[in-house]
Each structure stands twice: as C-alpha cells, then as structure tokens.
Design an enzyme around this catalytic site. Structure first.
Site, PDB file in Angstrom:
ATOM      1  CG  ASP A   1      -4.867  -9.855   3.939  1.00 59.88           C
ATOM      2  OD1 ASP A   1      -4.699 -10.393   2.835  1.00 59.88           O
ATOM      3  OD2 ASP A   1      -4.577  -8.665   4.151  1.00 59.88           O
TER       4      ASP A   1
ATOM      5  CG  ASP B   1      -2.713  -8.557   1.078  1.00 58.50           C
ATOM      6  OD1 ASP B   1      -1.991  -8.820   2.052  1.00 58.50           O
ATOM      7  OD2 ASP B   1      -3.721  -7.822   1.158  1.00 58.50           O
TER       8      ASP B   1
ATOM      9  CG  HIS C   1      -6.582  -5.491   1.881  1.00 58.84           C
ATOM     10  ND1 HIS C   1      -6.026  -6.295   2.849  1.00 58.84           N
ATOM     11  CD2 HIS C   1      -7.838  -5.199   2.280  1.00 58.84           C
ATOM     12  CE1 HIS C   1      -6.915  -6.467   3.818  1.00 58.84           C
ATOM     13  NE2 HIS C   1      -8.025  -5.824   3.501  1.00 58.84           N
TER      14      HIS C   1
ATOM     15  CG  HIS D   1      -1.951  -1.039   1.259  1.00 56.12           C
ATOM     16  ND1 HIS D   1      -2.830  -1.249   0.225  1.00 56.12           N
ATOM     17  CD2 HIS D   1      -2.244  -1.979   2.209  1.00 56.12           C
ATOM     18  CE1 HIS D   1      -3.621  -2.273   0.541  1.00 56.12           C
ATOM     19  NE2 HIS D   1      -3.287  -2.732   1.721  1.00 56.12           N
TER      20      HIS D   1
END
Ligand SMILES: [Zn+2]
Length: 327
Positions: A256, A168, A170, A131
């Site tokens: 996740d 991931d 995200h 991120h």
C-alpha cells in the site's frame, strides 16, 4: 529459469469468505484474486505451486494474544456483529475461523521453508495481521500472523533469533508490541512517518525497551517518498542485521506504499517491489542461510496490487538464480 526454481503460494478458498461488508471497505477478497491472476500471467507461472494452510491452534494464537481476545472475537462473530471495536475491523460469521486459517498460513510456511529452503514461500492470506494487538483487533487485523509465525519458528525449529522486515506503508504496531522487550526478536519497519499516517507509532527513537533495546529499527519516510528513499534505507538495514545476526527472516509484504494506493501518501513505483524482492533474498542469503518466509499484509489498489506482488516474488527468484549456479 532452471527447473529447480519454485514459488509456493499458501492460500485457501476460505480466505474469500472473510466478509468486510461489501461497502467501502478496502480489505476485500479480490485482493487475493488479483495477485493470483498476476502470478499466472507472469514469468513465474511455470514454477507456481500451491499449499493449503492449517488453522492455528488456540495455544499457537496464545503465544501473543490473550484468552480474553479469543473469547471476545469468537463471541462477537457468533452473535452476528458486523465489526469489533471500530468499523475498520469488519467481521462476518466465519471471520474467527478464517483468521485462524490466515495465521496458519505462516505456520505451514515455516514448515515449508524448513523442509525445502530452495522454494520461495509466500502466504497469499487474509485478513492481514501486523496491526493486531494482544487483546484487540486494529486496522483490519485480528491475529498477528507474522508474530505467530515467528514464535512458531523459534519453538518448533529452535531458530532463536528471528527478524521481521515489514515494508507495508503502515507501521506494524502489533509486531512492535510483541518484540520490543525481546532481545531475540527484531522488527524492521519501513513506513510512512507517524506524524502523517495511521497508526501513529513507529518513530525512529522507538528502538526497543529493557533487554530488547536495539532490536527495533523504525525507518519512517515522509509523504511523497519513493524509490530513492527506499533504497536509502538498505544500508541501515544491512548494518542492523550485521549486529543482530538473525537465523530466520519473515517479510511482512504489504503493497500500500504504491503511488496509486490511496491508503498512504508514499509514492513507491511498481518496479521498486522487484528491488525489494532482490534485497530481502540477499538478506536471507547473507544472514539466514536462505530461510525466508513472506506473508501478505496490506495493498489495496486492485489495479496495481497484482503486479507489485508478482514483481516482489520475481525479485526473490532473480536473486536466487543469480547467486545459486546450480539452479
Ligand atoms: Zn498498510
């Protein structure tokens, strides 16, 4: 399992010193410990090797990040701030140095893959990176570890065409920022649909800009999506790579999306990570002459994270055993 198999973990005790406050923050030092423990208890145990990272230099960080961000980050920790910009981005006094060491796991990993493509290389590092934007931290991330490794791979070893594959839960907005106008760097992301999930980027129509048109492949999944929907992405990934023809592959390995991980609404099983390991090993075998580096991103369920990561690495090893009769 033949004697030539090895799994090289790049980690450092200092990673546990990145202090996220000891409260409700999910990005905690125990994440690395549960993965290390699961590997010790897995069939990979006899084949584990470890390497220390080296800190990324200022110039290696500046391939993506701005001088302004480096100064602001360093100043914030020296002043004793407990977070930067948003409480997600918790820091302690040593966090700047540890973030440079986390980025350095990718650099040492690239060197290791180039020196010994037979070994499976995994960065057991934190803080995570995908991120992080050029001028700011975001979502527990400070320096973009995968992007810094990719740029090092291009510059140091002249592997011009690089792909990052990120599973991931995200979307890795920072990786997309780095690559979206670059015709030589591709980003593939499997993530929870941006309508429902942080950070709100990663729509399928975001496929690159200008000269980078066609080098992004965003594969959002709806909440509740599980193993079947993961497998359904594989064909699109293979045909994307047939067009892109990468010379090296970096995996942003976040765990996740597991059904028991509260950080997403996705419902991946533990066992799908074995399949993902076999799949990325197949991609590396097909497209990059085995050049494959994996770096840890997210994964916050302390009960399940260890098994997911261990199975992912077992998947890579299993594929290589099945396709390299010499091992
Ligand atoms: Zn995540």
């Amino acid at each position: 399992m033949g004697n030539d198999i090895s799994v090289t973990l790049i980690s450092d005790p200092a990673y546990s010193k990145h202090d996220t406050g000891g409260g409700e923050h999910p990005e905690i030092p125990e994440r690395l410990q549960v993965i290390a423990d699961a590997l010790q208890e897995s069939p990979l145990q006899p084949f584990l090797k470890s390497m220390s990272p080296r800190p990324a230099t200022r110039s290696q960080l500046l391939v993506f990040h701005t001088e302004g961000w480096l100064f602001r980050f360093e100043e914030a920790v020296l002043k004793g701030k407990t977070y930067i910009d948003h409480p997600d981005n918790q820091v302690g006094y040593e966090s700047y140095d540890i973030a440079t060491l986390s980025a350095g796991a990718g650099l040492v990993g690239v060197d290791k893959v180039e020196a010994d493509s037979g070994t499976v290389v995994f960065g057991l590092n934190r803080p995570p990176g995908h991120h992080a934007e050029p001028n700011m931290p975001f979502g527990f991330c400070f320096f973009n570890n995968c992007v810094i490794a990719a740029r090092y791979w291009q510059e140091q070893y002249h592997r011009k065409r690089i792909c990052i594959l990120d599973f991931d839960a995200h979307h890795g907005n920072g990786i997309q920022t780095a690559f979206e106008e670059d015709p030589d760097a591709a980003y593939i992301s499997i993530h929870e649909h941006p309508s429902f999930s942080y950070p709100g980027t990663g729509w399928p129509e975001e496929n690159g800009l200008g000269a980078g048109k066609g080098t992004l492949l965003n594969l959002p999944l709806l909440p509740g999506a599980g193993d079947e929907q993961v497998r359904e992405t594989f064909a699109a990934i293979v045909s994307f790579l047939e067009r892109f023809q990468p010379e090296a592959l970096i995996v942003g390995a976040g765990f996740d999306a597991h059904v028991d991980d509260d950080m997403s609404g996705l419902a991946f099983s533990t066992d799908i990570y074995l399949e993902l390991g076999m799949f990325v090993a197949e991609l590396a075998h097909t497209f990059t002459q085995g050049r494959l580096l994996s770096l840890l991103e997210g994964g916050y369920n302390i009960e399940k994270l260890g098994s997911c990561a261990a199975l992912f690495l077992q998947g890579i090893v299993r594929y290589r055993q099945e396709h390299n009769p010499g091992l």
